[in-house]
Write a protein that holds these residues in place. Sequence first.
Motif, PDB file in Angstrom:
ATOM      1  N   THR A 217       0.870  -1.176   0.000  1.00  0.00           N
ATOM      2  CA  THR A 217       0.000   0.000   0.000  1.00  0.00           C
ATOM      3  C   THR A 217       0.903   1.221   0.000  1.00  0.00           C
ATOM      4  N   GLU A 218       0.335   2.342  -0.384  1.00  0.00           N
ATOM      5  CA  GLU A 218       1.150   3.555  -0.449  1.00  0.00           C
ATOM      6  C   GLU A 218       0.602   4.590   0.526  1.00  0.00           C
ATOM      7  N   LEU A 219       1.489   5.004   1.435  1.00  0.00           N
ATOM      8  CA  LEU A 219       1.127   5.993   2.453  1.00  0.00           C
ATOM      9  C   LEU A 219       1.607   7.340   1.939  1.00  0.00           C
ATOM     10  N   LYS A 220       0.659   8.234   1.682  1.00  0.00           N
ATOM     11  CA  LYS A 220       1.009   9.431   0.920  1.00  0.00           C
ATOM     12  C   LYS A 220       1.172  10.687   1.752  1.00  0.00           C
ATOM     13  N   ASN A 221       2.108  11.538   1.296  1.00  0.00           N
ATOM     14  CA  ASN A 221       2.123  12.950   1.674  1.00  0.00           C
ATOM     15  C   ASN A 221       2.031  13.294   3.147  1.00  0.00           C
ATOM     16  N   MET A 222       2.838  12.651   3.955  1.00  0.00           N
ATOM     17  CA  MET A 222       2.881  13.049   5.353  1.00  0.00           C
ATOM     18  C   MET A 222       3.804  14.266   5.427  1.00  0.00           C
ATOM     19  N   ASN A 223       3.398  15.275   6.240  1.00  0.00           N
ATOM     20  CA  ASN A 223       4.235  16.474   6.229  1.00  0.00           C
ATOM     21  C   ASN A 223       5.233  16.544   7.385  1.00  0.00           C
ATOM     22  N   SER A 224       5.466  15.406   8.049  1.00  0.00           N
ATOM     23  CA  SER A 224       6.584  15.362   8.999  1.00  0.00           C
ATOM     24  C   SER A 224       7.109  13.936   9.062  1.00  0.00           C
ATOM     25  N   PHE A 225       8.413  13.813   9.355  1.00  0.00           N
ATOM     26  CA  PHE A 225       9.021  12.484   9.412  1.00  0.00           C
ATOM     27  C   PHE A 225       8.462  11.676  10.584  1.00  0.00           C
ATOM     28  N   ARG A 226       8.118  12.407  11.656  1.00  0.00           N
ATOM     29  CA  ARG A 226       7.601  11.710  12.824  1.00  0.00           C
ATOM     30  C   ARG A 226       6.246  11.082  12.521  1.00  0.00           C
ATOM     31  N   PHE A 227       5.378  11.841  11.841  1.00  0.00           N
ATOM     32  CA  PHE A 227       4.071  11.291  11.485  1.00  0.00           C
ATOM     33  C   PHE A 227       4.225  10.164  10.465  1.00  0.00           C
ATOM     34  N   LEU A 228       5.179  10.326   9.546  1.00  0.00           N
ATOM     35  CA  LEU A 228       5.389   9.267   8.558  1.00  0.00           C
ATOM     36  C   LEU A 228       5.808   7.983   9.276  1.00  0.00           C
ATOM     37  N   GLU A 229       6.726   8.125  10.236  1.00  0.00           N
ATOM     38  CA  GLU A 229       7.180   6.961  11.000  1.00  0.00           C
ATOM     39  C   GLU A 229       5.995   6.279  11.693  1.00  0.00           C
ATOM     40  N   ARG A 230       5.169   7.100  12.350  1.00  0.00           N
ATOM     41  CA  ARG A 230       4.015   6.535  13.065  1.00  0.00           C
ATOM     42  C   ARG A 230       3.026   5.916  12.092  1.00  0.00           C
ATOM     43  N   GLY A 231       2.819   6.586  10.967  1.00  0.00           N
ATOM     44  CA  GLY A 231       1.890   6.073   9.961  1.00  0.00           C
ATOM     45  C   GLY A 231       2.339   4.723   9.438  1.00  0.00           C
ATOM     46  N   ILE A 232       3.646   4.585   9.191  1.00  0.00           N
ATOM     47  CA  ILE A 232       4.174   3.307   8.697  1.00  0.00           C
ATOM     48  C   ILE A 232       3.942   2.212   9.736  1.00  0.00           C
ATOM     49  N   GLU A 233       4.225   2.538  10.998  1.00  0.00           N
ATOM     50  CA  GLU A 233       4.029   1.518  12.047  1.00  0.00           C
ATOM     51  C   GLU A 233       2.555   1.130  12.143  1.00  0.00           C
ATOM     52  N   ALA A 234       1.658   2.119  12.012  1.00  0.00           N
ATOM     53  CA  ALA A 234       0.223   1.814  12.073  1.00  0.00           C
ATOM     54  C   ALA A 234      -0.195   0.958  10.882  1.00  0.00           C
ATOM     55  N   GLU A 235       0.372   1.258   9.704  1.00  0.00           N
ATOM     56  CA  GLU A 235       0.014   0.492   8.510  1.00  0.00           C
ATOM     57  C   GLU A 235       0.554  -0.936   8.593  1.00  0.00           C
ATOM     58  N   ILE A 236       1.767  -1.097   9.138  1.00  0.00           N
ATOM     59  CA  ILE A 236       2.322  -2.445   9.322  1.00  0.00           C
ATOM     60  C   ILE A 236       1.404  -3.252  10.251  1.00  0.00           C
ATOM     61  N   ALA A 237       0.984  -2.608  11.330  1.00  0.00           N
ATOM     62  CA  ALA A 237       0.109  -3.299  12.295  1.00  0.00           C
ATOM     63  C   ALA A 237      -1.220  -3.685  11.631  1.00  0.00           C
ATOM     64  N   ARG A 238      -1.755  -2.776  10.807  1.00  0.00           N
ATOM     65  CA  ARG A 238      -3.032  -3.060  10.125  1.00  0.00           C
ATOM     66  C   ARG A 238      -2.882  -4.271   9.199  1.00  0.00           C
ATOM     67  N   GLN A 239      -1.777  -4.281   8.418  1.00  0.00           N
ATOM     68  CA  GLN A 239      -1.563  -5.395   7.487  1.00  0.00           C
ATOM     69  C   GLN A 239      -1.376  -6.709   8.243  1.00  0.00           C
ATOM     70  N   GLU A 240      -0.652  -6.654   9.357  1.00  0.00           N
ATOM     71  CA  GLU A 240      -0.449  -7.877  10.149  1.00  0.00           C
ATOM     72  C   GLU A 240      -1.782  -8.421  10.653  1.00  0.00           C
ATOM     73  N   ARG A 241      -2.649  -7.495  11.071  1.00  0.00           N
ATOM     74  CA  ARG A 241      -3.959  -7.917  11.554  1.00  0.00           C
ATOM     75  C   ARG A 241      -4.737  -8.622  10.447  1.00  0.00           C
ATOM     76  N   ILE A 242      -4.721  -8.010   9.273  1.00  0.00           N
ATOM     77  CA  ILE A 242      -5.491  -8.593   8.154  1.00  0.00           C
ATOM     78  C   ILE A 242      -4.949  -9.976   7.787  1.00  0.00           C
ATOM     79  N   LEU A 243      -3.625 -10.076   7.625  1.00  0.00           N
ATOM     80  CA  LEU A 243      -3.056 -11.362   7.203  1.00  0.00           C
ATOM     81  C   LEU A 243      -3.224 -12.434   8.262  1.00  0.00           C
ATOM     82  N   SER A 244      -3.043 -12.058   9.531  1.00  0.00           N
ATOM     83  CA  SER A 244      -3.149 -13.096  10.568  1.00  0.00           C
ATOM     84  C   SER A 244      -4.593 -13.561  10.738  1.00  0.00           C
ATOM     85  N   GLU A 245      -5.543 -12.762  10.256  1.00  0.00           N
ATOM     86  CA  GLU A 245      -6.953 -13.195  10.282  1.00  0.00           C
ATOM     87  C   GLU A 245      -7.336 -13.903   8.983  1.00  0.00           C
TER      88      GLU A 245
END
Length: 481
Positions: A217-245
């Motif tokens: 998936t593509e996480l777009k246009n975050m305007n800070s590195f900190r938010f991008l970092e958090r967004g990536i971690e949230a997206e990884i967690a979301r994908q893990e949830r989907i696959l493990s289910e």
Amino acid sequence: MSAYEPVIGVEIHVQLSTRTKMFCGCELSFGDPPNTHTCPVCLAHPGVLPVVNEEAIRRALVIGLALGCEIAPRSIFHRKNYFYPDLPKAYQVSQFDIPICGRGEFTAIREDGSELTVGITRAHLEEDAAKLTHEGGRRAGAEGSVVDFNRGGTPLVEIVTEPDLRSGSDVATFLRQLRQTLLFLGVSDCSMEEGSMRADANVSIRPVGSHELGTKTELKNMNSFRFLERGIEAEIARQERILSEGGRISQETVHYEPETGHITSLRSKEESHDYRYFPEPDLVPVVPDPAWVESLRAEQPELPVPLRRRMVAEMGLSAEDAEVLTESPELVEYFMQAAALADPKACANWIRGELRAQLRETGEEPWQSKVTPAHVAALVDLLAAGTVSVPAAKEVLAGMIQTGDQPAAVVESKGLAAMDDGDLAAIIAELVAANPDQAQQLRDGKDKVLGFFVGQAMKQTGGRANPQSVQKLVREAVLGE
Ligand code: ADP
Ligand code: ZN
Ligand code: MG
């Protein structure tokens, strides 16, 4: 331990801070009234012809060389077709199969000192789209949208990485140091807030041990590195949830809401064939003179990441000193000038510590202040010679910030020179007599009590006592050493 390994590649758009746009003579602007920097070329009137901005090519080459990219002897432009109101031609001039800069790599340093090497797939030139503003709400539910063509046609370099990254924090480390490198090269303002640097992260996960790539998936246009970092971690967690289910990831663009921590889906992502790329017939190929490329390679400044390594290995700085002092090219220059004149480690301590702390009140940076690097070096020398104590040196610094005088002159005018041992001895004798309990503690071997005497001596002398001298004289007075 998770059963999945995250895989991340990033695409970074960097607006080049050239004077004019990519294919016309309009000046770049930020914050000017809308649609005041436009012409028939960047508004796509019929019959106009684009002309390549040579300075944009130079900057793309400078970026490619810093990233160790192969420079294409001949690259061409393509039209990337899509219809959107921010694109008056209904295509964006970009590069497709033959970008100006090919394979390279970039190494960053993690907080723990380890190296993070990321493959660079390519860095290509393209033009920015215009800026859309949605009035009365977000895109969905807005009352209307207006378009400002000032940004349209701004030169961009898009840097694409290999899917080499494995965590949100590595992505942030990589991007911060890449940004710093671009600032040192002087090619862009790299302002995340103003959008002159924008990063999109492509995120997938796969079972640990697998070498195949999962759906991203593509996480777009975050305007800070900190938010991008958090967004990536949230997206990884979301994908893990989907696959493990037992579910499947769908290829889409997602958005991270920093306020709530939620990921929402924006749209299913186009495949590149959807864009119907075709060669731009109005532009000639880019064929940089090899001698020019070599001269750009030779002119490259020392870049911040290798510089940090050298500061630690050769100048005795801590990794943290090096990180702080390479924050900007101006600070590097300032520190290097001081370090050429006096002990580099002491200069580093004073510049990143007390000088910056005291300047916080005026809001100045060291290089904008009245304190020159030579002043810092002279102060460091005065300290090393024992002419001033540390507390007195801080006062000297305060004086220099106000007047711009040489440290020796401030010492003189404020009477900050350390007391000579003769004068100090008399004060110590009084102190020892007045504090018999503490003197006894010292006799009992409790050396920590020396700190008490240093503090008292500082108080009595207004900071003019040299701490080492105080310790020596107290020992003499109490222990007869
Ligand atoms: P697209 O065709 O969707 O633009 P690309 O192959 O051009 O995809 O890659 C775009 C970016 O996505 C690159 O940075 C690349 O490293 C990264 N990427 C590609 N595939 C994956 C994947 N499966 N997981 C994570 N990142 C990926
Ligand atoms: Zn124009
Ligand atoms: Mg692509």
